[in-house]
Design a protein around this motif. Structure first.
Motif, short mmCIF file in Angstrom:
data_model
loop_
_atom_site.label_atom_id
_atom_site.label_comp_id
_atom_site.label_asym_id
_atom_site.label_seq_id
_atom_site.Cartn_x
_atom_site.Cartn_y
_atom_site.Cartn_z
N VAL A 1 10.84 13.90 -0.49
CA VAL A 1 10.78 13.54 -1.92
C VAL A 1 9.40 13.89 -2.49
O VAL A 1 9.29 14.48 -3.57
N ALA A 2 8.35 13.56 -1.75
CA ALA A 2 6.99 13.86 -2.22
C ALA A 2 6.81 15.38 -2.38
O ALA A 2 6.17 15.84 -3.33
N GLY A 3 7.40 16.13 -1.47
CA GLY A 3 7.34 17.60 -1.57
C GLY A 3 8.07 18.08 -2.82
O GLY A 3 7.57 18.93 -3.57
N ALA A 4 9.24 17.51 -3.07
CA ALA A 4 10.05 17.94 -4.23
C ALA A 4 9.37 17.60 -5.55
O ALA A 4 9.56 18.29 -6.54
N LEU A 5 8.58 16.53 -5.56
CA LEU A 5 7.97 16.09 -6.83
C LEU A 5 6.52 16.58 -7.01
O LEU A 5 5.88 16.25 -8.00
N GLN A 6 6.01 17.34 -6.06
CA GLN A 6 4.60 17.74 -6.11
C GLN A 6 4.24 18.49 -7.40
O GLN A 6 3.16 18.30 -7.95
N SER A 7 5.17 19.31 -7.92
CA SER A 7 4.83 20.05 -9.15
C SER A 7 4.84 19.14 -10.37
O SER A 7 4.10 19.37 -11.33
N ASP A 8 5.65 18.09 -10.36
CA ASP A 8 5.64 17.12 -11.46
C ASP A 8 4.46 16.18 -11.36
O ASP A 8 3.90 15.74 -12.37
N LEU A 9 4.09 15.84 -10.14
CA LEU A 9 3.05 14.82 -9.92
C LEU A 9 2.02 15.34 -8.92
O LEU A 9 1.87 14.81 -7.82
N PRO A 10 1.27 16.40 -9.31
CA PRO A 10 0.31 16.95 -8.34
C PRO A 10 -0.77 15.93 -7.98
O PRO A 10 -1.46 15.42 -8.86
N ASN A 11 -0.85 15.60 -6.72
CA ASN A 11 -1.83 14.62 -6.22
C ASN A 11 -1.75 13.27 -6.92
O ASN A 11 -2.74 12.57 -7.04
N GLN A 12 -0.57 12.92 -7.40
CA GLN A 12 -0.39 11.64 -8.09
C GLN A 12 0.56 10.72 -7.33
O GLN A 12 1.17 9.85 -7.92
N MET A 13 0.72 10.97 -6.04
CA MET A 13 1.58 10.10 -5.24
C MET A 13 0.78 9.51 -4.09
O MET A 13 -0.01 10.22 -3.45
N GLY A 14 0.99 8.24 -3.86
CA GLY A 14 0.25 7.53 -2.82
C GLY A 14 1.18 6.91 -1.79
O GLY A 14 2.41 6.91 -1.95
N ARG A 15 0.56 6.39 -0.77
CA ARG A 15 1.31 5.78 0.33
C ARG A 15 0.66 4.43 0.61
O ARG A 15 -0.57 4.33 0.70
N TYR A 16 1.50 3.42 0.76
CA TYR A 16 0.97 2.10 1.09
C TYR A 16 0.65 1.97 2.56
O TYR A 16 1.29 2.59 3.40
N ASP A 17 -0.28 1.14 2.83
CA ASP A 17 -0.67 0.77 4.19
C ASP A 17 0.51 0.03 4.84
O ASP A 17 1.19 -0.74 4.19
N ASP A 18 0.76 0.30 6.12
CA ASP A 18 1.99 -0.21 6.74
C ASP A 18 1.78 -1.40 7.67
O ASP A 18 2.55 -1.61 8.61
N THR A 19 0.75 -2.19 7.40
CA THR A 19 0.57 -3.42 8.18
C THR A 19 1.88 -4.20 8.22
O THR A 19 2.51 -4.41 7.19
N PHE A 20 2.29 -4.61 9.42
CA PHE A 20 3.58 -5.26 9.58
C PHE A 20 3.56 -6.68 9.03
O PHE A 20 2.66 -7.47 9.34
N ASN A 21 4.53 -6.99 8.20
CA ASN A 21 4.71 -8.36 7.73
C ASN A 21 6.20 -8.66 7.75
O ASN A 21 6.94 -8.23 6.87
N PRO A 22 6.67 -9.37 8.79
CA PRO A 22 8.11 -9.58 8.94
C PRO A 22 8.73 -10.39 7.80
O PRO A 22 9.96 -10.42 7.64
N ASN A 23 7.87 -11.04 6.98
CA ASN A 23 8.39 -11.78 5.83
C ASN A 23 8.77 -10.87 4.67
O ASN A 23 9.44 -11.28 3.73
N CYS A 24 8.30 -9.62 4.72
CA CYS A 24 8.64 -8.65 3.67
C CYS A 24 10.02 -8.07 3.97
O CYS A 24 10.34 -7.77 5.12
N VAL A 25 10.80 -7.91 2.93
CA VAL A 25 12.19 -7.51 3.11
C VAL A 25 12.29 -6.11 3.74
O VAL A 25 13.11 -5.88 4.64
N GLY A 26 11.44 -5.19 3.29
CA GLY A 26 11.49 -3.84 3.84
C GLY A 26 11.20 -3.81 5.33
O GLY A 26 11.87 -3.11 6.10
N ASP A 27 10.21 -4.58 5.76
CA ASP A 27 9.87 -4.67 7.18
C ASP A 27 11.04 -5.26 7.96
O ASP A 27 11.39 -4.80 9.05
N SER A 28 11.63 -6.29 7.40
CA SER A 28 12.73 -6.97 8.06
C SER A 28 13.94 -6.03 8.24
O SER A 28 14.51 -5.94 9.33
#
Ligand SMILES: [Zn+2]
Length: 355
Positions: free
Chosen positions: A187-214
């Motif tokens: 997805v980041a590759g596909a959107l690079q021309s729309d959002l050049p260097n405007q996409m970030g990535r969150y730190d992946d510290t594990f938190n089992p209380n977060c829904v995505g981690d779970s």
């Protein structure tokens, strides 16, 4: 400054959905703390199942608005072929009470994204029940982020950010995470021309209380999407378009399995989100504090958001000052452009009057 667009109550959302020219398959999956219905829409009958939810934080409406465009597109002659392979379960406002009040938290002041283990809230239980019954192949966890994030240190504003949440403390790249990471890098590759260097990535510290981690720990590839900021787009209309594109690109990638050609390394090369932005920097300000008077300073200002007459109001507040401030801003002005005087009494979080 106010934004009408950013305030999306369940009433307003219902009104918007009612304007659709087709019938959505809708079910009520639970009730919020304040007894509002939580609804889900089943779209398509294909073999690959994707569970998508937005606004688990009630004040993050941009992705819900993008979901409207997605739902509409998938029912158009251009978009409906995608549904041959996909079945979507879409929960547009998991936290309707927060959406009404424009708050991150639910009606019990609980952050639903810290409730994945406790399942103490009706909204968390509703989502978990759908997760168990629908048995998704992928989950999309849609959020919105503040205007303070840059894509990498001193980078451009992070208009979109992503995360493949961790599945364990060791941050193991499990098969589910490998899929999520590849999907994000495609997805980041596909959107690079729309959002050049405007996409970030969150730190992946594990938190089992977060829904995505779970859900990742349960073995389901889960992608966190964050709708961020760019320039003076406080309505986030441009961001909404980018979220729509990112969702479409994800679904096309999943349907064709083309995303599997992308790499985990490309995911890891996406710059991390840094807190390097403020909304406004005012130059040449005289700052008065208890410690003394400081002339010719740069004042960093952050807008605090709150619901104001069915809109979102942005109140400028003091954040920090320095002779040369080590932050970036979406807008920079000289003091006389925004104030009649050139001095302010400073304390962190204090609101200021500017025009
Ligand atoms: Zn959020």
């Amino acid at each position: 400054m106010i934004s009408k667009e950013r305030y999306l109550s369940p009433e307003k959302w219902g009104f918007i959905l009612n304007k659709l020219s087709f019938q959505l398959q809708t079910s009520v999956i639970g009730q919020s703390v304040l007894k509002q219905p939580i609804t889900a829409h089943r779209i398509g009958n294909g073999p690959i199942k994707v569970l998508i939810w937005s606004q688990m934080h009630g004040n993050e409406s941009t992705t819900t608005r993008a979901l409207f465009d997605l739902i509409k597109h998938l029912h158009s002659s251009d978009g409906n072929s995608l549904l041959e392979n996909l079945s979507l379960m879409v929960i547009p406002q998991l936290n309707p009470d927060g959406a009404s009040a424009y708050t991150r938290l639910n009606g019990n002041d609980i952050d639903l994204n810290r409730d994945a283990i406790a399942l103490s809230q009706p909204e968390s239980i509703a989502l978990k029940k759908v997760f168990d019954a629908f048995t998704p192949d992928f989950c999309f966890n849609l959020h919105g982020q503040r205007s303070i994030f840059s894509a990498g240190k001193k980078g451009k504003p992070a208009t979109l950010s992503f995360l493949s949440p961790a599945a364990d403390k060791a941050l193991t790249v499990t098969p589910a995470r490998t899929k999520a990471m590849k999907l994000i890098s495609s997805v980041a590759g596909a959107l690079q021309s729309d959002l050049p260097n405007q996409m970030g990535r969150y730190d992946d510290t594990f938190n089992p209380n977060c829904v995505g981690d779970s859900f990742t720990a349960h073995g389901v590839p889960t992608v966190l999407f964050e709708a961020g900021h760019y320039g003076m787009d406080y309505d986030r209309n441009f961001t909404k378009e980018m979220v729509f594109k990112a969702l479409m690109s994800s679904l096309i990638g999943i349907s064709s399995e083309k995303y599997l050609e992308s790499s985990v390394e490309d995911y890891q090369a996406i710059p991390e989100n840094e807190e390097d932005y403020v909304d406004l920097i005012i130059k040449n300000v005289t700052i008065e504090t208890d410690a003394g008077i400081f002339k010719n300073q740069e004042l960093a200002v952050i807008y605090q958001e709150a619901m104001k007459e069915k809109s979102v109001g942005f109140t400028p507040t003091c954040f920090a000052f320095a002779e040369k401030i080590n932050l970036l801003a979406h807008k920079t002005v000289r003091v006389h452009e925004v104030m009649n005087k050139n001095s302010i009494k400073f304390s962190p979080g204090k609101s200021i009057n500017i025009f």
